[in-house]
Design an enzyme around this catalytic site. Structure first.
Site, PDB file in Angstrom:
ATOM      1  N   GLY A  15       0.776  -1.235   0.000  1.00 16.40           N
ATOM      2  CA  GLY A  15       0.000   0.000   0.000  1.00 16.40           C
ATOM      3  C   GLY A  15       0.808   1.285   0.000  1.00 16.40           C
ATOM      4  N   ASN A  17       1.362   3.055  -2.609  1.00 15.62           N
ATOM      5  CA  ASN A  17       0.583   3.973  -3.468  1.00 15.62           C
ATOM      6  C   ASN A  17      -0.635   4.505  -2.732  1.00 15.62           C
ATOM      7  OD1 ASN A  17       1.604   4.365  -6.345  1.00 15.62           O
ATOM      8  ND2 ASN A  17       1.951   2.176  -5.991  1.00 15.62           N
ATOM      9  N   HIS A 113       0.234   1.311 -13.225  1.00 15.27           N
ATOM     10  CA  HIS A 113       1.022   0.162 -13.692  1.00 15.27           C
ATOM     11  C   HIS A 113       2.499   0.572 -13.741  1.00 15.27           C
ATOM     12  CE1 HIS A 113       1.859  -3.624 -15.623  1.00 15.27           C
ATOM     13  NE2 HIS A 113       2.651  -2.962 -16.444  1.00 15.27           N
ATOM     14  N   ASP A 154      -4.685  -3.677 -18.648  1.00 17.14           N
ATOM     15  CA  ASP A 154      -3.754  -2.576 -18.931  1.00 17.14           C
ATOM     16  C   ASP A 154      -3.997  -1.932 -20.292  1.00 17.14           C
ATOM     17  OD1 ASP A 154      -2.465  -2.928 -16.446  1.00 17.14           O
ATOM     18  OD2 ASP A 154      -1.138  -4.458 -17.286  1.00 17.14           O
TER      19      ASP A 154
HETATM   20  C1  GAR Z   1       3.113  -0.994  -7.513  1.00 12.47           C
HETATM   21  O1  GAR Z   1       4.392  -0.938  -8.093  1.00 12.47           O
HETATM   22  C2  GAR Z   1       2.043  -1.007  -8.596  1.00 12.47           C
HETATM   23  O2  GAR Z   1       2.356  -0.213  -9.694  1.00 12.47           O
HETATM   24  C3  GAR Z   1       2.043  -2.463  -8.979  1.00 12.47           C
HETATM   25  O3  GAR Z   1       2.194  -3.153  -7.760  1.00 12.47           O
HETATM   26  C4  GAR Z   1       2.901  -2.333  -6.809  1.00 12.47           C
HETATM   27  C5  GAR Z   1       2.060  -2.206  -5.564  1.00 12.47           C
HETATM   28  O4  GAR Z   1       2.770  -1.570  -4.538  1.00 12.47           O
HETATM   29  N1  GAR Z   1       0.847  -2.817  -9.666  1.00 12.47           N
HETATM   30  C6  GAR Z   1       0.811  -3.698 -10.657  1.00 12.47           C
HETATM   31  O5  GAR Z   1       1.765  -4.348 -11.026  1.00 12.47           O
HETATM   32  C7  GAR Z   1      -0.562  -3.880 -11.294  1.00 12.47           C
HETATM   33  N2  GAR Z   1      -0.435  -4.497 -12.585  1.00 12.47           N
HETATM   34  P1  GAR Z   1       2.048  -0.895  -3.290  1.00 12.47           P
HETATM   35  O6  GAR Z   1       1.114  -1.937  -2.682  1.00 12.47           O
HETATM   36  O7  GAR Z   1       3.170  -0.547  -2.360  1.00 12.47           O
HETATM   37  O8  GAR Z   1       1.307   0.313  -3.789  1.00 12.47           O
END
Ligand code: GAR
Length: 205
Positions: A15, A17, A113, A154
């Site tokens: 989490g 993001n 992404h 995507d």
């Molecule tokens: C992030 O890098 C996001 O862009 C990616 O997973 C990670 C989640 O991190 N998402 C994908 O690959 C979706 N296709 P977070 O839980 O620390 O935000």
């Protein structure tokens, strides 16, 4: 402004993001919307702790407890619609959503992404796998993309992209971190505000 757009953030993991969105709300970068719900498909996702710490309602729909994908998505829709959600932000949500689901929230779901779409995206490209593929290919520039979510994984309209340099000594982990810091945590809140502003402007017409 009369009403803020109600934002739901859907997560599966750490989490960071989500944290960027929460921080952007505190600092006023997100001003046309409010995060009212964080929904996870994983009961142990650390993102849920971040949400609770910020005083945001949480919900969990565990795929393992659902009979099939239709049941999983129906439970999510019930929760989202129960909260009157205007916009859904996928922030590290690691499940592919059906055409029925994305159609129900047409132009109301965005996703971050960790590559420059159309490179290293689509089914099977998520999390560290994206960065492993980028390094294996030998690209010198990667980055992140925020896009509208439609029935093609995507494949929806791109809202924002930011490029990040790939260094010679990068590992998938170091590249992931730099792309998060320099691109994802910046363009996701900005895109979220853009969408919320559009929604509130439409409502006020
Ligand atoms: C992030 O890098 C996001 O862009 C990616 O997973 C990670 C989640 O991190 N998402 C994908 O690959 C979706 N296709 P977070 O839980 O620390 O935000």
């Amino acid at each position: 402004m009369l009403n803020k757009a109600k934002i739901a953030v859907m997560v599966s993991g750490g989490g960071t993001n989500l944290q960027a969105l929460i921080d952007a709300q505190s600092s006023g970068i997100i001003k046309s919307g409010e995060i009212v719900l964080v929904l996870s498909n994983k009961p142990d996702a650390y993102a849920l702790t971040r949400a609770k710490n910020a005083g945001i309602d949480v919900a969990v729909v565990d795929k393992k407890e659902c009979t099939d994908r239709a049941d999983f998505e129906a439970r999510i829709v019930e929760i989202l619609d129960g909260h009157g959600i205007d916009i859904i932000v996928l922030a590290g949500f690691m499940c592919i959503l059906s055409a029925e689901f994305t159609g129900h929230y047409h132009d109301r779901i965005i996703n971050v992404h960790p590559s420059l779409i159309p490179s290293f995206c689509g089914e099977g490209y998520y999390g560290l796998r994206v960065h492993e593929a980028a390094l294996k290919y030998g690209v010198k520039v990667s980055g992140a993309t925020v896009h509208i979510v439609n029935e093609i994984p995507d494949g929806g309209r791109i809202l924002m992209q930011r490029a990040v340099e790939v260094l010679d000594n990068d590992t998938p982990e170091s590249l992931q971190r730099r792309i998060m810091e320099e691109a994802e945590w910046k363009i996701l809140p900005l895109s979220c505000e853009l969408m919320c502003k559009q929604i509130t402007d439409e409502k006020e017409k």
